[in-house]
Design a protein around this motif. Structure first.
Motif, PDB file in Angstrom:
ATOM      1  N   PRO A 180      74.675   7.079  22.046  1.00  0.00           N
ATOM      2  CA  PRO A 180      73.832   8.309  22.523  1.00  0.00           C
ATOM      3  C   PRO A 180      72.737   8.130  23.444  1.00  0.00           C
ATOM      4  CG  PRO A 180      73.236   7.757  20.168  1.00  0.00           C
ATOM      5  CD  PRO A 180      74.170   6.799  20.750  1.00  0.00           C
ATOM      6  N   ASP A 181      72.248   9.158  24.086  1.00  0.00           N
ATOM      7  CA  ASP A 181      70.955   9.132  25.060  1.00  0.00           C
ATOM      8  C   ASP A 181      70.943   8.191  26.124  1.00  0.00           C
ATOM      9  OD1 ASP A 181      69.391  10.563  23.359  1.00  0.00           O
ATOM     10  OD2 ASP A 181      69.269   8.843  21.794  1.00  0.00           O
ATOM     11  N   PHE A 182      71.987   8.150  26.798  1.00  0.00           N
ATOM     12  CA  PHE A 182      72.257   7.377  28.229  1.00  0.00           C
ATOM     13  C   PHE A 182      72.532   8.606  29.254  1.00  0.00           C
ATOM     14  CE2 PHE A 182      72.817   3.764  25.489  1.00  0.00           C
ATOM     15  CZ  PHE A 182      72.205   2.979  26.321  1.00  0.00           C
ATOM     16  N   LEU A 183      71.984   8.670  30.375  1.00  0.00           N
ATOM     17  CA  LEU A 183      72.271   9.673  31.476  1.00  0.00           C
ATOM     18  C   LEU A 183      72.434   8.861  32.711  1.00  0.00           C
ATOM     19  CD1 LEU A 183      68.957  11.753  30.267  1.00  0.00           C
ATOM     20  CD2 LEU A 183      71.354  12.164  29.542  1.00  0.00           C
ATOM     21  N   TYR A 184      72.941   9.624  33.507  1.00  0.00           N
ATOM     22  CA  TYR A 184      73.202   9.067  34.963  1.00  0.00           C
ATOM     23  C   TYR A 184      72.694   9.928  36.173  1.00  0.00           C
ATOM     24  CZ  TYR A 184      76.261   7.308  31.485  1.00  0.00           C
ATOM     25  OH  TYR A 184      76.852   7.064  30.184  1.00  0.00           O
TER      26      TYR A 184
END
Length: 449
Positions: A180-184
């Motif tokens: 979780p907690d990965f953004l692009y």
């Protein structure tokens, strides 16, 4: 069959039965067997068991920077293994090669990166960077800062955290239950980073990570001033800026580290590959003097992160010798010069061949994009880069196709030891290979599946 033919057949059958290949088409491997069974390397060339000689136009996996067959590294490895093959670096134990290498890296790294956490490779280095970034904010009393932002078309490795950070959707779709907690954000727009930070809340963001030049994603070079703006955004919101120099480090782009092209220093830097030129497994994360000071003054108890082979004596000894060769043979300058020649050669091919829409690169890290909107290519629904790569291999040149996320790109990253004459040879083989594919396209001879 002759004895050598029996050996070749035996190895191919054993390969199909027992060797579970990484990043490979499993069905194709089972049907066709290994395309090459390499037995020797010398300079920029590899030799397979049949005696075929090919140019290693990818430095294998972007990593054999000083070329194949360097006996100096074998001797260093043997000498170190004879004295101290392995010792733990846990619990404040240490060894001289690891200490010397950490000091050397602090000397050559951009900015004030001063301390190194060693790993066995690039995926581990990236996972370590995310864990250290999050732990850093725990120590600073801001545990809500845990989100990691990366860029579209990025590649950061295949361990769980590194896969989750990778901006190439196909790698994330390969598995379930991503971390979780990965953004692009868009890979070319600093403003998209600022917008996402504002939307998520700066107090929730731990770090932003970027490759200076995106490698496995298709050799994408950033626009002018991109990293200057990124650095400012990270400073504005007190977010750690991590660079992934796993591919770009140790001379690949014509500088020791690619961020030197942009005059920007990160807070943390991941490295691997070229640090040993693939002669031993080694990677790591460097942190700035400020961050390392915070770790040492705020930490209580044991830092519960480490790998069995962190600071491996033999690997570190090989790395030291590898860096010595890079410097003594002026390979960073050679990468810059030969890279210009490679780029110019690709541009000449573009003038002649209709299916190339774009040429790009930095140092010995180049790529060509295959046109999608030209009449010649509209007949086919499949990418053409795999056919170009296959034709090049037949003619003695290994390069790589990138067809992820709708792209159609051929990429190149030969050893930094390559000569002008060898660059010319690469260009000639590539041009012939593209010509064959272009002719097949015009005659509607390529398969549609």
């Amino acid at each position: 069959m002759t004895q050598i033919e029996n050996v070749i057949e035996e190895l191919r059958e054993l390969d199909k039965k027992h060797f579970f290949h990484p990043t490979s088409a499993i069905q194709q491997q089972q049907e066709q067997g290994a395309a090459f069974v390499f037995t020797e390397g010398k300079g920029i060339h590899l030799y397979d068991i049949t005696g075929k000689k090919v140019i290693d136009g990818m430095s294998s996996l972007w990593n054999v920077n000083i070329g194949h067959g360097r006996e100096e590294l074998g001797k260093v490895a043997m000498d170190q293994m004879s004295k101290l093959a392995f010792s733990s670096s846990f619990a404040t134990f240490s060894n001289e090669p690891a200490i010397r290498l950490a000091a050397k890296l602090a000397q050559i790294a951009p900015g004030n990166l001063s301390a190194t956490f060693f790993t066995s490779g690039g995926s581990e280095a990236n996972d370590t960077a995310y864990k250290l970034a999050r732990h850093y904010w725990l120590l600073k009393g801001q545990p809500e800062r845990k989100k990691i932002i990366s860029r579209t078309k990025s590649y950061h490795g295949v361990s769980m955290g590194a896969t989750s950070a990778t901006g190439l959707k196909a790698f994330r779709d390969f598995t379930t239950s991503l971390a979780p907690d990965f953004l692009y954000v868009d890979n070319r727009s600093p403003e998209s980073l600022r917008s996402l930070i504002e939307a998520e809340g700066p107090e929730t963001i731990a770090a932003f990570i970027a490759e200076p030049v995106q490698g496995a994603g298709g050799v994408h070079v950033v626009p002018d001033n991109y990293f200057q703006e990124i650095r400012q955004i990270c400073d504005d919101y007190d977010i750690l800026f991590i660079t992934d120099e796993v591919i770009t480090g140790f001379g690949r782009t014509g500088k020791y580290f690619a961020m030197e092209h942009y005059g920007v220093a990160p807070d943390m830097m991941c490295f691997a590959k070229g640090v040993t030129s693939g002669y031993a497994q080694l990677g790591g994360v460097m942190v700035s003097e400020r961050i390392y000071k915070d770790f040492t003054t705020l930490s209580r108890g044991t830092l519960l992160h480490g790998y069995t082979y962190s600071g491996h004596p033999m690997a570190c000894a090989v790395a030291l010798k590898n860096l010595e060769i890079i410097e003594q043979e002026h390979l960073i300058g050679n990468a810059a010069k030969r890279g210009e020649e490679l780029l110019a050669g690709l541009e000449e091919i573009q003038k002649e061949r209709n299916i190339i829409s774009k040429v790009k690169g930095l140092g010995l890290m180049c790529g060509i994009e295959i046109a999608k909107d030209r009449k010649l290519n509209e007949v086919f629904e499949i990418p053409l880069s795999p056919s170009i790569v296959a034709e090049a291999a037949k003619r003695g040149l290994i390069c790589r196709s990138v067809v992820l996320d709708g792209q159609d790109i051929v990429v190149f990253a030969p050893p930094l030891t390559i000569t002008k004459e060898e660059i010319i040879n690469m260009i000639q083989i590539l041009n012939e290979s593209i010509g064959v594919v272009e002719a097949a396209v015009s005659k509607n001879l390529l398969p549609n599946t």
